[in-house]
Design an enzyme around this catalytic site. Structure first.
Site, PDB file in Angstrom:
ATOM      1  N   ASP A  81       0.812  -1.217   0.000  1.00 44.04           N
ATOM      2  CA  ASP A  81       0.000   0.000   0.000  1.00 44.04           C
ATOM      3  C   ASP A  81       0.852   1.277   0.000  1.00 44.04           C
ATOM      4  OD1 ASP A  81      -2.672   1.280   0.605  1.00 44.04           O
ATOM      5  OD2 ASP A  81      -1.514   1.931   2.347  1.00 44.04           O
ATOM      6  N   LEU A  82       1.892   1.283   0.803  1.00 40.29           N
ATOM      7  CA  LEU A  82       2.721   2.484   0.903  1.00 40.29           C
ATOM      8  C   LEU A  82       3.400   2.789  -0.439  1.00 40.29           C
ATOM      9  CD1 LEU A  82       3.886   4.602   2.994  1.00 40.29           C
ATOM     10  CD2 LEU A  82       5.916   3.185   2.988  1.00 40.29           C
ATOM     11  N   LYS A 105       2.472   1.891  -3.381  1.00 42.09           N
ATOM     12  CA  LYS A 105       1.487   2.291  -4.394  1.00 42.09           C
ATOM     13  C   LYS A 105       0.983   3.725  -4.164  1.00 42.09           C
ATOM     14  CE  LYS A 105      -2.554   0.452  -3.944  1.00 42.09           C
ATOM     15  NZ  LYS A 105      -3.523  -0.587  -3.756  1.00 42.09           N
ATOM     16  N   ARG A 112       6.923 -10.445  -2.476  1.00 35.06           N
ATOM     17  CA  ARG A 112       6.808 -11.901  -2.491  1.00 35.06           C
ATOM     18  C   ARG A 112       6.162 -12.426  -3.778  1.00 35.06           C
ATOM     19  NH1 ARG A 112       4.111 -13.703   2.902  1.00 35.06           N
ATOM     20  NH2 ARG A 112       2.760 -12.078   2.059  1.00 35.06           N
ATOM     21  N   VAL A 126      11.911 -12.652   2.070  1.00 34.22           N
ATOM     22  CA  VAL A 126      12.936 -11.963   2.868  1.00 34.22           C
ATOM     23  C   VAL A 126      13.921 -12.899   3.552  1.00 34.22           C
ATOM     24  CG1 VAL A 126      11.709  -9.811   3.346  1.00 34.22           C
ATOM     25  CG2 VAL A 126      11.353 -11.777   4.831  1.00 34.22           C
ATOM     26  N   LYS A 172       8.216   3.488   9.709  1.00 28.68           N
ATOM     27  CA  LYS A 172       7.747   3.276  11.056  1.00 28.68           C
ATOM     28  C   LYS A 172       6.932   1.985  11.120  1.00 28.68           C
ATOM     29  CE  LYS A 172       4.171   5.078  12.667  1.00 28.68           C
ATOM     30  NZ  LYS A 172       2.886   5.653  13.032  1.00 28.68           N
ATOM     31  N   ASP A 197      10.103   9.790   9.520  1.00 27.47           N
ATOM     32  CA  ASP A 197       8.944  10.295  10.254  1.00 27.47           C
ATOM     33  C   ASP A 197       8.302  11.255   9.255  1.00 27.47           C
ATOM     34  OD1 ASP A 197       7.216  12.056  11.663  1.00 27.47           O
ATOM     35  OD2 ASP A 197       8.140  11.406  13.526  1.00 27.47           O
ATOM     36  N   HIS A 198       7.208  10.835   8.651  1.00 20.50           N
ATOM     37  CA  HIS A 198       6.736  11.613   7.498  1.00 20.50           C
ATOM     38  C   HIS A 198       6.287  13.024   7.896  1.00 20.50           C
ATOM     39  CE1 HIS A 198       2.658  10.195   8.630  1.00 20.50           C
ATOM     40  NE2 HIS A 198       2.226  11.264   7.984  1.00 20.50           N
ATOM     41  N   LYS A 248       6.719  17.310   6.081  1.00 13.14           N
ATOM     42  CA  LYS A 248       5.622  18.242   5.800  1.00 13.14           C
ATOM     43  C   LYS A 248       6.162  19.665   5.742  1.00 13.14           C
ATOM     44  CE  LYS A 248       1.999  15.421   7.946  1.00 13.14           C
ATOM     45  NZ  LYS A 248       1.133  15.008   6.847  1.00 13.14           N
ATOM     46  N   HIS A 294       5.552  11.531  15.741  1.00  7.03           N
ATOM     47  CA  HIS A 294       5.183  12.822  15.151  1.00  7.03           C
ATOM     48  C   HIS A 294       4.990  13.930  16.192  1.00  7.03           C
ATOM     49  CE1 HIS A 294       4.626  10.017  11.980  1.00  7.03           C
ATOM     50  NE2 HIS A 294       3.387   9.683  12.276  1.00  7.03           N
ATOM     51  N   LYS A 302     -10.190  16.815  10.340  1.00 11.07           N
ATOM     52  CA  LYS A 302      -8.824  16.420  10.016  1.00 11.07           C
ATOM     53  C   LYS A 302      -7.989  17.688  10.079  1.00 11.07           C
ATOM     54  CE  LYS A 302      -5.257  14.282   8.166  1.00 11.07           C
ATOM     55  NZ  LYS A 302      -4.492  13.298   8.901  1.00 11.07           N
TER      56      LYS A 302
HETATM   57  N1  LIG Z   1       0.491   2.221   4.123  1.00  9.20           N
HETATM   58  C1  LIG Z   1       0.762   3.407   4.676  1.00  9.20           C
HETATM   59  O1  LIG Z   1       0.151   4.471   4.407  1.00  9.20           O
HETATM   60  C2  LIG Z   1       1.863   3.521   5.660  1.00  9.20           C
HETATM   61  C3  LIG Z   1       2.700   2.453   5.909  1.00  9.20           C
HETATM   62  N2  LIG Z   1       3.749   2.610   6.776  1.00  9.20           N
HETATM   63  C4  LIG Z   1       4.670   1.509   7.021  1.00  9.20           C
HETATM   64  O2  LIG Z   1       5.172   1.000   5.784  1.00  9.20           O
HETATM   65  C5  LIG Z   1       5.409  -0.385   5.866  1.00  9.20           C
HETATM   66  C6  LIG Z   1       4.656  -1.100   4.744  1.00  9.20           C
HETATM   67  O3  LIG Z   1       3.270  -0.859   4.914  1.00  9.20           O
HETATM   68  P1  LIG Z   1       2.200  -1.229   3.782  1.00  9.20           P
HETATM   69  O4  LIG Z   1       2.701  -0.874   2.434  1.00  9.20           O
HETATM   70  O5  LIG Z   1       0.926  -0.646   4.237  1.00  9.20           O
HETATM   71  O6  LIG Z   1       2.134  -2.833   3.901  1.00  9.20           O
HETATM   72  P2  LIG Z   1       1.387  -3.872   2.934  1.00  9.20           P
HETATM   73  O7  LIG Z   1       0.902  -4.972   3.812  1.00  9.20           O
HETATM   74  O8  LIG Z   1       0.446  -3.200   2.032  1.00  9.20           O
HETATM   75  O9  LIG Z   1       2.570  -4.441   2.026  1.00  9.20           O
HETATM   76  C7  LIG Z   1       3.503  -5.363   2.513  1.00  9.20           C
HETATM   77  C8  LIG Z   1       4.536  -5.676   1.458  1.00  9.20           C
HETATM   78  O10 LIG Z   1       5.456  -6.619   2.010  1.00  9.20           O
HETATM   79  C9  LIG Z   1       5.611  -7.714   1.091  1.00  9.20           C
HETATM   80  N3  LIG Z   1       5.895  -8.950   1.853  1.00  9.20           N
HETATM   81  C10 LIG Z   1       5.197  -9.465   2.875  1.00  9.20           C
HETATM   82  N4  LIG Z   1       5.800 -10.576   3.325  1.00  9.20           N
HETATM   83  C11 LIG Z   1       6.915 -10.745   2.583  1.00  9.20           C
HETATM   84  C12 LIG Z   1       7.955 -11.685   2.572  1.00  9.20           C
HETATM   85  N5  LIG Z   1       7.996 -12.723   3.432  1.00  9.20           N
HETATM   86  N6  LIG Z   1       8.951 -11.555   1.671  1.00  9.20           N
HETATM   87  C13 LIG Z   1       8.927 -10.526   0.779  1.00  9.20           C
HETATM   88  N7  LIG Z   1       7.975  -9.605   0.749  1.00  9.20           N
HETATM   89  C14 LIG Z   1       6.966  -9.707   1.626  1.00  9.20           C
HETATM   90  C15 LIG Z   1       4.289  -7.791   0.386  1.00  9.20           C
HETATM   91  O11 LIG Z   1       4.477  -8.495  -0.809  1.00  9.20           O
HETATM   92  P3  LIG Z   1       3.295  -9.407  -1.421  1.00  9.20           P
HETATM   93  O12 LIG Z   1       2.094  -8.521  -1.444  1.00  9.20           O
HETATM   94  O13 LIG Z   1       3.792  -9.774  -2.756  1.00  9.20           O
HETATM   95  O14 LIG Z   1       3.107 -10.530  -0.462  1.00  9.20           O
HETATM   96  C16 LIG Z   1       3.984  -6.306   0.187  1.00  9.20           C
HETATM   97  O15 LIG Z   1       4.706  -5.815  -0.905  1.00  9.20           O
HETATM   98  C17 LIG Z   1       5.002  -0.790   7.281  1.00  9.20           C
HETATM   99  O16 LIG Z   1       6.139  -0.742   8.094  1.00  9.20           O
HETATM  100  C18 LIG Z   1       4.030   0.308   7.699  1.00  9.20           C
HETATM  101  O17 LIG Z   1       4.011   0.478   9.101  1.00  9.20           O
HETATM  102  C19 LIG Z   1       3.991   3.817   7.391  1.00  9.20           C
HETATM  103  C20 LIG Z   1       3.194   4.891   7.199  1.00  9.20           C
HETATM  104  C21 LIG Z   1       2.048   4.843   6.335  1.00  9.20           C
HETATM  105  O1  LIG Z   2       1.987   7.681  11.072  1.00  7.02           O
HETATM  106  C1  LIG Z   2       0.775   7.778  11.054  1.00  7.02           C
HETATM  107  O2  LIG Z   2       0.229   8.920  10.603  1.00  7.02           O
HETATM  108  C2  LIG Z   2      -1.106   8.928  10.126  1.00  7.02           C
HETATM  109  C3  LIG Z   2      -1.509  10.392  10.100  1.00  7.02           C
HETATM  110  O3  LIG Z   2      -0.711  11.041   9.163  1.00  7.02           O
HETATM  111  P1  LIG Z   2      -1.223  12.379   8.481  1.00  7.02           P
HETATM  112  O4  LIG Z   2      -0.088  12.810   7.653  1.00  7.02           O
HETATM  113  O5  LIG Z   2      -2.453  12.018   7.702  1.00  7.02           O
HETATM  114  O6  LIG Z   2      -1.550  13.311   9.596  1.00  7.02           O
HETATM  115  C4  LIG Z   2      -2.026   8.139  11.004  1.00  7.02           C
HETATM  116  O7  LIG Z   2      -3.286   8.024  10.380  1.00  7.02           O
HETATM  117  C5  LIG Z   2      -1.480   6.756  11.196  1.00  7.02           C
HETATM  118  O8  LIG Z   2      -2.303   6.041  12.117  1.00  7.02           O
HETATM  119  C6  LIG Z   2      -0.071   6.807  11.721  1.00  7.02           C
HETATM  120  O9  LIG Z   2       0.480   5.489  11.687  1.00  7.02           O
END
Ligand SMILES: NC(=O)C1=CN([C@@H]2O[C@H](COP(=O)(O)OP(=O)(O)OC[C@H]3O[C@@H](n4cnc5c(N)ncnc54)[C@H](OP(=O)(O)O)[C@@H]3O)[C@@H](O)[C@H]2O)C=CC1
Ligand SMILES: O=C1O[C@H](COP(=O)(O)O)[C@@H](O)[C@H](O)[C@H]1O
Length: 499
Positions: free
Chosen positions: A19-20, A22, A48, A88, A150, A179-180, A184, A242, A347
């Protein structure tokens, strides 16, 4: 600080199908490309699932079109992207990655520069760093940097364990802890507002400031992150990073130079000055809340305890308010109030600096009420500064009125914007670590937060849920300030009476 304005690097994103990546990373890399800030670069996406390079490039394209909403030179952009399917824990796969990295290095003339971006679940961070080292990916003639998302640990002990693992492969100055909030625009502006304006810095102390309020309120609930949030809560999720980072920037002494080391060392000194609470004092300084059901923008939303993957009797806090005292010469006696919560009415992230009342009411007119001067730093969704002053009401009387001096930066997205990631990614590629957190800051923040969570984890809060979704939070947050004769300034509209 900045090494090169148009850096060349191979960016290796672990978690490239997540998700991050993307929502934030691909659109940010695209913006850097479009602005010409990067041109010699390649990206290897690692995750993966099995994907061809073409499928991965299509994912990147979709993400840019959806989140950056642009398409200029998109095909040229995605041609820089490659994919490697990888687990991994599999050493052989890192050997393959090394080969890919060397080929791309050569093909794009990247000078051996490598940024490893860990956008994956935190339990994988240590393993990946160790494999990167043991399989030789760090053996390169250019720089090697680790950018890490994080959460950085769950407590001081777990953060230290993680840090020790990372340090087997990377030195402290090669680790870029994200720390995003530090990316900002208006958070970066705090230092400039303070240190580039003769009208503020002389007043920036306990003689002139009554209190400082930092609010970060969210309308969203935990969404699909219930599992993570149950082990985190607002204290670990928002306060440890933050909120304390913003407090450190507001409280720190002017650095002797505006470089990474000096700024960090002043932030560390500010964090070291945080008043330590005895266990039986924690609840006098910090209060917590959990959202119940309610209505937001006309829609009924469920209580936290009804969210997916949340314990129906959960004791996890979704709201925290606290009073921080900074026991140093500058700030003696000035409370820094912080509050953050999910499912609130607005917000908004704002800092309100409330100046002390002037020693006499205007011409000793006791019936005349003067509002305190306020400096408001609007972090998001709007970006800007407001200064609230008292002036004469137009006309023949000498009555006063509050006037607002407003500066509005361009408005950006209401969410955790890609602009923040764009700046941070760029900084990591050109070697500017100023807006990343040093281990010393992380360690101090965790120790401060552990002291609170150790108390809260032992006491189930019988009042939970204690605020309805769509409100400004629980009453205990107002009572916290009322004890000091203060109140929260509203974050949505400063024209109205204080809440
Ligand atoms: N999403 C957000 O907005 C935010 C996320 N973060 C941090 O970013 C990090 C990622 O979050 P997010 O993108 O949401 O996570 P997702 O769950 O969406 O993505 C996880 C990723 O890890 C891969 N993965 C999982 N297991 C394995 C493995 N064993 N070997 C290789 N790859 C693997 C997945 O691959 P596959 O799908 O192919 O299994 C996928 O690409 C976390 O630390 C989260 O705390 C921080 C702030 C905001
Ligand atoms: O790190 C995080 O921040 C978001 C809030 O970020 P913002 O830039 O939208 O204020 C929060 O929703 C999330 O729970 C937290 O992990």
């Amino acid at each position: 600080m900045s090494e090169k304005q148009t850096p060349t690097a191979l960016l290796m994103i672990f978690g490239a199908t997540g998700d991050l990546a993307k929502r934030k990373l691909f659109p940010s890399i695209y913006r850097l490309f479009k602005k010409g800030k990067i041109s010699n670069f390649a990206v290897v996406g690692v995750a993966r699932r099995s994907l061809t390079n073409e499928e991965f490039q299509q994912n990147v394209k979709d993400s840019v079109l959806t989140f950056a909403k642009e398409s200029e030179n998109i095909d040229e952009f995605i041609s820089h992207f490659y994919y490697h399917s990888h687990d991994v824990a599999n050493s052989t796969s890192y050997k393959e990655l090394k080969e890919i990295a060397e080929n791309l290095d050569h093909q794009y003339e990247l000078d051996g520069n490598r940024v490893f971006y860990l956008a994956m679940a935190p339990e994988f961070f240590g393993t990946i760093a160790e494999h990167i080292k043991s399989e030789g990916l760090t053996e390169t003639k250019g720089y090697k940097r680790l950018v890490i998302e994080k959460p950085f640990g769950h407590s001081f002990d777990s953060a230290q364990e993680l840090n020790d693992q990372l340090r087997t492969a990377f030195s402290e100055d090669e680790i870029y802890r994200i720390d995003h909030y530090l990316g900002k625009e208006m958070v970066q502006n705090i230092e400039v507002i303070r240190f580039a304006n003769a009208i503020f810095e002389p007043l920036w102390n306990s003689r002139y400031i009554s209190n400082i309020q930092v609010t970060s309120s969210e309308v969203l609930g935990v969404e699909e992150r219930g599992r993570y949030y149950e082990t985190s809560g607002a204290l670990r999720d928002m306060v440890q990073n933050h909120m304390l980072q913003m407090v450190a920037l507001l409280a720190m002494e002017p650095p002797i130079r505006l470089n990474t080391e000096e700024i960090r060392s002043e932030k560390v000194r500010a964090l070291r000055s945080l008043r330590w609470m005895k266990k039986d004092e924690v609840n006098q300084y910090f209060v917590r809340g959990q959202y119940g059901k309610g209505t937001i923008q006309g829609q009924e939303v469920p209580a936290y305890r009804e969210e997916a993957m949340v314990d129906p009797e959960s004791n996890t806090e979704t709201f925290v308010a606290g009073k921080l005292m900074i026991d140093n010469f500058r700030w003696a006696g000035v409370p820094f109030y912080i509050r953050t919560g999910k499912r609130m009415d607005t917000k908004s992230t704002k800092i309100v600096v409330q100046f002390k009342d002037i020693p006499m009411n205007l011409y000793y007119k006791s019936e005349e009420h003067l509002n305190p001067n306020l400096l408001v730093i609007h972090i998001q969704p709007e970006e800007g500064i407001t200064l609230m002053l008292n002036a004469k009401k137009t006309g023949t009387s000498m009555k006063t009125t509050t006037v607002k001096l407003d500066f509005a930066n361009k408005s950006v997205d209401t969410m955790n914007t890609p602009e923040a990631y764009e700046k941070l990614l760029y900084d990591s590629m050109r070697g500017d670590a100023t807006n990343f957190t040093h281990w010393d800051e992380v360690a101090l923040s965790w120790k401060f937060v552990d002291n609170i969570s150790e108390v809260w984890e032992k006491e189930t809060d019988p009042t939970f849920p204690n605020y309805a979704s769509g409100t400004t939070g629980p009453d205990c947050a107002d009572e916290l300030l009322a004890k000091d004769g203060n109140f929260w300034w509203p974050v949505d509209n400063l024209d109205i009476d204080p809440c």
